[in-house]
Write a protein that holds these residues in place. Structure first.
Motif, PDB file in Angstrom:
ATOM      1  N   TYR B  31       0.832  -1.193   0.000  1.00 48.42           N
ATOM      2  CA  TYR B  31       0.000   0.000   0.000  1.00 48.42           C
ATOM      3  C   TYR B  31       0.876   1.256   0.000  1.00 48.42           C
ATOM      4  O   TYR B  31       1.815   1.376   0.788  1.00 48.42           O
ATOM      5  CB  TYR B  31      -0.892   0.000   1.244  1.00 48.42           C
ATOM      6  CG  TYR B  31      -1.890   1.129   1.317  1.00 48.42           C
ATOM      7  CD1 TYR B  31      -1.568   2.323   1.965  1.00 48.42           C
ATOM      8  CD2 TYR B  31      -3.160   1.003   0.783  1.00 48.42           C
ATOM      9  CE1 TYR B  31      -2.481   3.352   2.051  1.00 48.42           C
ATOM     10  CE2 TYR B  31      -4.092   2.027   0.868  1.00 48.42           C
ATOM     11  CZ  TYR B  31      -3.742   3.194   1.501  1.00 48.42           C
ATOM     12  OH  TYR B  31      -4.660   4.211   1.583  1.00 48.42           O
ATOM     13  N   SER B  33       0.612   5.762  -0.687  1.00 48.12           N
ATOM     14  CA  SER B  33      -0.359   6.852  -0.679  1.00 48.12           C
ATOM     15  C   SER B  33       0.353   8.196  -0.775  1.00 48.12           C
ATOM     16  O   SER B  33       1.508   8.327  -0.349  1.00 48.12           O
ATOM     17  CB  SER B  33      -1.170   6.778   0.622  1.00 48.12           C
ATOM     18  OG  SER B  33      -2.156   7.774   0.663  1.00 48.12           O
ATOM     19  N   TYR B  48      -4.130   6.833  -3.733  1.00 44.98           N
ATOM     20  CA  TYR B  48      -3.498   5.710  -3.074  1.00 44.98           C
ATOM     21  C   TYR B  48      -3.433   4.521  -4.030  1.00 44.98           C
ATOM     22  O   TYR B  48      -4.106   4.502  -5.071  1.00 44.98           O
ATOM     23  CB  TYR B  48      -4.235   5.326  -1.782  1.00 44.98           C
ATOM     24  CG  TYR B  48      -5.642   4.820  -1.953  1.00 44.98           C
ATOM     25  CD1 TYR B  48      -6.706   5.718  -2.003  1.00 44.98           C
ATOM     26  CD2 TYR B  48      -5.910   3.457  -2.034  1.00 44.98           C
ATOM     27  CE1 TYR B  48      -8.002   5.271  -2.151  1.00 44.98           C
ATOM     28  CE2 TYR B  48      -7.209   3.002  -2.170  1.00 44.98           C
ATOM     29  CZ  TYR B  48      -8.259   3.920  -2.222  1.00 44.98           C
ATOM     30  OH  TYR B  48      -9.544   3.468  -2.368  1.00 44.98           O
ATOM     31  N   MET B  50      -3.245   0.183  -3.859  1.00 48.11           N
ATOM     32  CA  MET B  50      -3.290  -1.039  -3.061  1.00 48.11           C
ATOM     33  C   MET B  50      -2.214  -2.026  -3.503  1.00 48.11           C
ATOM     34  O   MET B  50      -1.827  -2.904  -2.726  1.00 48.11           O
ATOM     35  CB  MET B  50      -4.659  -1.700  -3.201  1.00 48.11           C
ATOM     36  CG  MET B  50      -5.811  -0.811  -2.773  1.00 48.11           C
ATOM     37  SD  MET B  50      -6.002  -0.754  -1.003  1.00 48.11           S
ATOM     38  CE  MET B  50      -6.785  -2.335  -0.735  1.00 48.11           C
ATOM     39  N   ASN B  51      -1.777  -1.912  -4.746  1.00 46.08           N
ATOM     40  CA  ASN B  51      -0.751  -2.813  -5.264  1.00 46.08           C
ATOM     41  C   ASN B  51      -0.352  -2.338  -6.656  1.00 46.08           C
ATOM     42  O   ASN B  51      -0.896  -1.358  -7.174  1.00 46.08           O
ATOM     43  CB  ASN B  51      -1.267  -4.256  -5.298  1.00 46.08           C
ATOM     44  CG  ASN B  51      -0.168  -5.274  -5.065  1.00 46.08           C
ATOM     45  OD1 ASN B  51       0.994  -5.039  -5.441  1.00 46.08           O
ATOM     46  ND2 ASN B  51      -0.503  -6.370  -4.447  1.00 46.08           N
ATOM     47  N   SER B  93       3.818   4.631   2.941  1.00 49.55           N
ATOM     48  CA  SER B  93       3.596   3.245   2.544  1.00 49.55           C
ATOM     49  C   SER B  93       3.296   2.400   3.773  1.00 49.55           C
ATOM     50  O   SER B  93       3.647   2.769   4.903  1.00 49.55           O
ATOM     51  CB  SER B  93       4.820   2.690   1.799  1.00 49.55           C
ATOM     52  OG  SER B  93       5.903   2.478   2.684  1.00 49.55           O
ATOM     53  N   GLU B  97      -3.768  -1.424   3.922  1.00 51.65           N
ATOM     54  CA  GLU B  97      -4.396  -0.101   3.989  1.00 51.65           C
ATOM     55  C   GLU B  97      -4.656   0.359   5.417  1.00 51.65           C
ATOM     56  O   GLU B  97      -4.662   1.549   5.685  1.00 51.65           O
ATOM     57  CB  GLU B  97      -5.701  -0.116   3.196  1.00 51.65           C
ATOM     58  CG  GLU B  97      -6.678  -1.172   3.668  1.00 51.65           C
ATOM     59  CD  GLU B  97      -7.901  -1.254   2.772  1.00 51.65           C
ATOM     60  OE1 GLU B  97      -8.092  -0.372   1.926  1.00 51.65           O
ATOM     61  OE2 GLU B  97      -8.680  -2.218   2.926  1.00 51.65           O
TER      62      GLU B  97
END
Lengths: 113, 112
Positions: B31, B33, B48, B50-51, B93, B97
């Motif tokens: 994660y 952001s 952001y 997630m991957n 990071s 999340e």
């Protein structure tokens, strides 16, 4: 909507004074709660956290208890030091619809020798 | 040393001149952001990820782009900067999340 309300600053204390910074949240579900600290010129770093009701997070003499009944996570320290001067952010994360870390506006703390 | 790095740390530019702020982490976090910090407003999330190849908008995405082609890198792109994008930007990071986020040192951007 979901939010976090943090005590307004700035706060100025003398060394060895007691510190409380209030934080309340409005969120659906059962969020995880955090306090982050930002020292001058640096990025934020985690100070402490709590993931469920009645949990107490603690670090470097700071404590905060997750109070579900009052939706609060107030930060406390019994005896502050000059080195604690920084900006403190309350934050929460909910796995509900928002799914993001939401920050309060920050509280500037200055500790005088 | 586990860390999040950002470059540049300081940038002064003019309206409309495209710029990129790089962000890299060496903790194998999934994660990542971007936030902007403005006085009295705390931190607000811009985008952001997630991957790899998965990105999504935060609260204030207008005027920004991101990409996540590799796990470690998450650049922030301002295609046509405007003065209201003058701010302090942080990359962060975490493993997931809701986990503890690790922040970079910040990039102070001024758009004239």
């Amino acid at each position: 909507g979901d939010s976090v309300t943090q005590m307004e600053g700035p706060v100025t204390l003398s060394e060895e004074a007691f510190l409380t910074i209030n934080c309340t949240y409005t969120a659906t579900g059962y969020p995880s709660l955090f306090w982050y600290v930002q020292y001058p010129g640096e990025g934020l770093q985690l100070l402490l956290k709590a993931t469920k009701a009645d949990d107490k997070g603690s670090n470097k003499g700071f404590e905060a208890t997750y109070r579900k009944e009052t939706t609060s996570f107030h930060l406390e320290k019994g005896s502050v030091q000059v080195s604690d001067s920084a900006v403190y952010f309350c934050a929460w994360f909910s796995s509900g619809s928002a799914r993001q870390l939401t920050f309060g506006s920050g509280t500037q703390l200055t500790v005088l020798p | 040393e586990a860390q999040v790095t950002q470059n540049p740390r300081y940038l002064i530019t003019v309206t409309g001149k495209k710029l990129t702020v790089t962000c890299s982490q060496n903790m194998n976090h999934e994660y990542m952001s971007w936030y902007r910090q403005d006085p009295g407003l705390g931190l607000r999330q811009i985008y952001y990820s997630m991957n790899v190849e998965v990105t999504d908008k935060g609260d204030v995405p207008e005027g920004y782009k991101v990409s996540r082609k590799e796990k470690r890198n998450f650049p922030l792109i301002l295609e046509s900067p405007s003065p209201n994008q003058t701010s302090l930007y942080f990359c962060a990071s975490s493993f997931g999340e809701g986990d503890t986020q690790y922040f970079g040192p910040g990039t102070r951007l001024t758009v004239l």
